[in-house]
Design an enzyme around this catalytic site. Structure first.
Site, PDB file in Angstrom:
ATOM      1  N   CYS A 115       0.825  -1.226   0.000  1.00  0.00           N
ATOM      2  CA  CYS A 115       0.000   0.000   0.000  1.00  0.00           C
ATOM      3  C   CYS A 115       0.853   1.267   0.000  1.00  0.00           C
ATOM      4  O   CYS A 115       0.405   2.322  -0.439  1.00  0.00           O
ATOM      5  CB  CYS A 115      -0.925   0.014   1.207  1.00  0.00           C
ATOM      6  SG  CYS A 115      -1.935  -1.445   1.289  1.00  0.00           S
ATOM      7  N   HIS A 261      -3.749   7.151   1.045  1.00  0.00           N
ATOM      8  CA  HIS A 261      -3.949   5.832   0.425  1.00  0.00           C
ATOM      9  C   HIS A 261      -5.364   5.377   0.772  1.00  0.00           C
ATOM     10  O   HIS A 261      -5.797   5.485   1.928  1.00  0.00           O
ATOM     11  CB  HIS A 261      -2.908   4.843   0.968  1.00  0.00           C
ATOM     12  CG  HIS A 261      -3.318   3.416   0.784  1.00  0.00           C
ATOM     13  ND1 HIS A 261      -3.704   2.905  -0.434  1.00  0.00           N
ATOM     14  CD2 HIS A 261      -3.460   2.393   1.682  1.00  0.00           C
ATOM     15  CE1 HIS A 261      -4.042   1.641  -0.282  1.00  0.00           C
ATOM     16  NE2 HIS A 261      -3.904   1.300   0.989  1.00  0.00           N
ATOM     17  N   ASN A 291      -9.955  -0.606  -2.432  1.00  0.00           N
ATOM     18  CA  ASN A 291      -8.542  -0.386  -2.114  1.00  0.00           C
ATOM     19  C   ASN A 291      -7.699  -0.971  -3.248  1.00  0.00           C
ATOM     20  O   ASN A 291      -7.638  -2.187  -3.415  1.00  0.00           O
ATOM     21  CB  ASN A 291      -8.240  -1.062  -0.771  1.00  0.00           C
ATOM     22  CG  ASN A 291      -6.784  -0.964  -0.351  1.00  0.00           C
ATOM     23  OD1 ASN A 291      -5.912  -0.639  -1.154  1.00  0.00           O
ATOM     24  ND2 ASN A 291      -6.507  -1.263   0.903  1.00  0.00           N
TER      25      ASN A 291
HETATM   26  O1  UT7 Z   1      -4.499  -1.114   2.622  1.00  0.00           O
HETATM   27  C1  UT7 Z   1      -3.703  -1.760   3.583  1.00  0.00           C
HETATM   28  C2  UT7 Z   1      -4.100  -1.431   4.924  1.00  0.00           C
HETATM   29  N1  UT7 Z   1      -5.359  -2.022   5.224  1.00  0.00           N
HETATM   30  C3  UT7 Z   1      -6.126  -1.476   6.131  1.00  0.00           C
HETATM   31  O2  UT7 Z   1      -5.783  -0.449   6.650  1.00  0.00           O
HETATM   32  C4  UT7 Z   1      -7.379  -2.185   6.524  1.00  0.00           C
HETATM   33  C5  UT7 Z   1      -7.575  -2.090   7.997  1.00  0.00           C
HETATM   34  N2  UT7 Z   1      -8.690  -2.855   8.506  1.00  0.00           N
HETATM   35  C6  UT7 Z   1      -9.986  -2.628   8.175  1.00  0.00           C
HETATM   36  O3  UT7 Z   1     -10.252  -1.810   7.314  1.00  0.00           O
HETATM   37  C7  UT7 Z   1     -11.067  -3.359   8.931  1.00  0.00           C
HETATM   38  O4  UT7 Z   1     -10.491  -4.077   9.981  1.00  0.00           O
HETATM   39  C8  UT7 Z   1     -11.895  -4.324   8.020  1.00  0.00           C
HETATM   40  C9  UT7 Z   1     -12.772  -3.516   7.094  1.00  0.00           C
HETATM   41  C10 UT7 Z   1     -10.981  -5.203   7.222  1.00  0.00           C
HETATM   42  C11 UT7 Z   1     -12.790  -5.218   8.860  1.00  0.00           C
HETATM   43  O5  UT7 Z   1     -13.623  -4.425   9.683  1.00  0.00           O
HETATM   44  P1  UT7 Z   1     -13.753  -4.737  11.233  1.00  0.00           P
HETATM   45  O6  UT7 Z   1     -14.691  -3.761  11.778  1.00  0.00           O
HETATM   46  O7  UT7 Z   1     -12.364  -4.771  11.805  1.00  0.00           O
HETATM   47  O8  UT7 Z   1     -14.442  -6.181  11.249  1.00  0.00           O
HETATM   48  P2  UT7 Z   1     -13.900  -7.554  11.839  1.00  0.00           P
HETATM   49  O9  UT7 Z   1     -12.847  -8.131  10.971  1.00  0.00           O
HETATM   50  O10 UT7 Z   1     -13.605  -7.404  13.289  1.00  0.00           O
HETATM   51  O11 UT7 Z   1     -15.201  -8.455  11.713  1.00  0.00           O
HETATM   52  C12 UT7 Z   1     -16.398  -8.148  12.431  1.00  0.00           C
HETATM   53  C13 UT7 Z   1     -17.455  -9.163  12.046  1.00  0.00           C
HETATM   54  C14 UT7 Z   1     -16.997 -10.600  12.159  1.00  0.00           C
HETATM   55  O12 UT7 Z   1     -18.116 -11.384  12.572  1.00  0.00           O
HETATM   56  P3  UT7 Z   1     -18.291 -11.796  14.140  1.00  0.00           P
HETATM   57  O13 UT7 Z   1     -17.053 -12.578  14.470  1.00  0.00           O
HETATM   58  O14 UT7 Z   1     -18.387 -10.512  14.884  1.00  0.00           O
HETATM   59  O15 UT7 Z   1     -19.539 -12.606  14.123  1.00  0.00           O
HETATM   60  C15 UT7 Z   1     -16.650 -10.986  10.745  1.00  0.00           C
HETATM   61  O16 UT7 Z   1     -16.779 -12.372  10.494  1.00  0.00           O
HETATM   62  O17 UT7 Z   1     -17.821  -8.981  10.666  1.00  0.00           O
HETATM   63  C16 UT7 Z   1     -17.697 -10.225   9.968  1.00  0.00           C
HETATM   64  N3  UT7 Z   1     -17.290  -9.922   8.610  1.00  0.00           N
HETATM   65  C17 UT7 Z   1     -18.167  -9.662   7.620  1.00  0.00           C
HETATM   66  N4  UT7 Z   1     -19.516  -9.635   7.588  1.00  0.00           N
HETATM   67  C18 UT7 Z   1     -20.101  -9.326   6.418  1.00  0.00           C
HETATM   68  C19 UT7 Z   1     -16.008  -9.823   8.114  1.00  0.00           C
HETATM   69  N5  UT7 Z   1     -16.072  -9.510   6.815  1.00  0.00           N
HETATM   70  C20 UT7 Z   1     -17.388  -9.410   6.489  1.00  0.00           C
HETATM   71  C21 UT7 Z   1     -18.051  -9.095   5.294  1.00  0.00           C
HETATM   72  N6  UT7 Z   1     -19.414  -9.069   5.292  1.00  0.00           N
HETATM   73  N7  UT7 Z   1     -17.403  -8.817   4.138  1.00  0.00           N
END
Ligand code: UT7
Length: 334
Positions: A115, A261, A291
């Site tokens: 990134c 980014h 992204n």
């Molecule tokens: O470009 C390089 C740098 N990258 C970044 O900076 C990305 C940084 N991270 C993020 O943007 C966020 O962490 C994400 C967008 C990737 C994820 O968001 P989050 O709020 O951290 O969600 P999470 O991974 O903690 O997941 C929360 C819940 C989980 O379910 P439970 O365990 O709470 O039941 C996941 O299984 O959301 C679920 N989940 C989804 N649900 C629907 C994960 N992905 C999805 C999805 N659709 N696509």
């Protein structure tokens, strides 16, 4: 010492739009979750069977940038290509672009900083220009993510975020040290390499071992510890923007345009709030393209310029954070 400034910008996106609703047909996800957590509404994914790859898209964006710079490919002295999704394990995409654009045997390097790739690439090009070694350098960022994502519910935490695309700019030498790239700032923290990575195939873990696992081994899909990456991103983005401003005796209120980014709209909004910037001072297009990693900053910069949101003498700040971890900023007087 010379300075370098941008004289041509271009981008290319594959035509195929994939909306959140489209994704919800192939995995357990939904528009509300994706928009709320990331801001993304749609992204471009290359349609299999078309000619597009990272190198091909990079070459298409480069042609536009060279034309807008009022140069020809023969005026380019060196080429820097940033990508984490190269067409081949080796050689890199840079040499492919040299061939595709029928350039003479100029030097071409690939930058592998994910990134932060475009920031590292610009900084590299800037050093070659500042020292007087080259006059015109083509800098490209391009990614073909979609063919390498786990597009099932298992991979939804990563696959909904990433999009394909490319951008390019031409940097040229200037003797006016008040204009162009004022400074660049690069960092890394390799102890967190495994927080966001594609582990294999690698020489450590080669294809026959993956095949032997009979489908158990899915380490060829990207892995991300999303929350850990998010927390580090907001901290490092802020630090490296401030570092760049301080180096030039500037304040956050001097920023005319921040191009972060496009990792997650929530990250950009956090930085915007922290620095008290208005909506006019921060450019985001993640809603349309997802992204696009090494391509995101240069696509956003090009769009902002096309929309006349960047004007002569503006202070433009580019900043990135991502896998490695790596992060960086570039401070530009337009
Ligand atoms: O470009 C390089 C740098 N990258 C970044 O900076 C990305 C940084 N991270 C993020 O943007 C966020 O962490 C994400 C967008 C990737 C994820 O968001 P989050 O709020 O951290 O969600 P999470 O991974 O903690 O997941 C929360 C819940 C989980 O379910 P439970 O365990 O709470 O039941 C996941 O299984 O959301 C679920 N989940 C989804 N649900 C629907 C994960 N992905 C999805 C999805 N659709 N696509």
């Amino acid at each position: 010492m010379y300075n370098s400034k941008i004289i041509g910008l271009g981008y290319y996106l594959p035509e195929n739009k994939v909306t959140n609703a489209d994704l919800s047909k192939i995995m357990d996800t939904n528009d509300a979750w994706i928009q709320e957590r990331t801001g993304i509404k749609e992204r471009r994914w290359i349609k299999k069977g078309t000619e597009d790859t990272s190198a091909v898209m990079g070459a298409k964006a480069a042609k536009i940038a060279i034309e807008r710079a009022n140069l020809t490919k023969d005026d380019i002295d060196f080429l820097v290509f940033a990508t984490l999704s190269p067409d081949y394990f080796f050689p890199g995409c840079g040499v492919q672009v040299q061939d595709m654009l029928e350039m003479s045997t100029i030097g071409a390097i690939d930058i592998r900083n994910q990134c932060s790739g475009f920031i590292y690439a610009m900084s590299t090009a800037d050093q070659f220009i500042k020292t007087g070694m080259y006059k015109n350098i083509l800098v490209i960022g391009a990614e073909y993510h979609s063919n390498g994502l786990d597009k099932t519910t298992r991979g939804r935490g990563v696959s909904v975020i990433f999009g394909d695309g490319a951008g390019a700019c031409v940097l040229t030498r200037t003797e006016d040290n008040t204009k162009g790239i004022l400074s660049s700032h690069l960092h890394s923290e390799g102890k967190y390499a495994e927080k966001l990575m594609v582990k294999s195939p690698s020489i450590k873990h080669w294809v026959p071992e993956i095949i032997a696992s009979k489908g158990e081994d899915i380490s060829y899909f990207p892995y991300m510890d999303g929350q850990f990456v998010f927390k580090n991103a907001v901290t490092r983005f802020s630090q490296v923007i401030l570092e760049g401003l301080e180096k030039n005796n500037l304040k956050t209120s001097d920023i005319d345009m921040l191009i972060p980014h496009q990792a997650n709209l929530r990250i950009s909004q956090f930085v915007q709030r922290k620095f008290g910037l208005s909506d006019d001072q921060v450019f985001n297009n993640i809603m349309k393209y997802g992204n696009t990693t090494a391509a995101s900053i240069i696509i956003a910069l090009t769009e902002a310029w096309e929309q006349q949101k960047i004007k002569e003498n503006n202070l433009v700040v580019l900043a990135a954070f991502g896998s490695g971890f790596t992060w960086g900023s570039v401070i530009i007087r337009w």
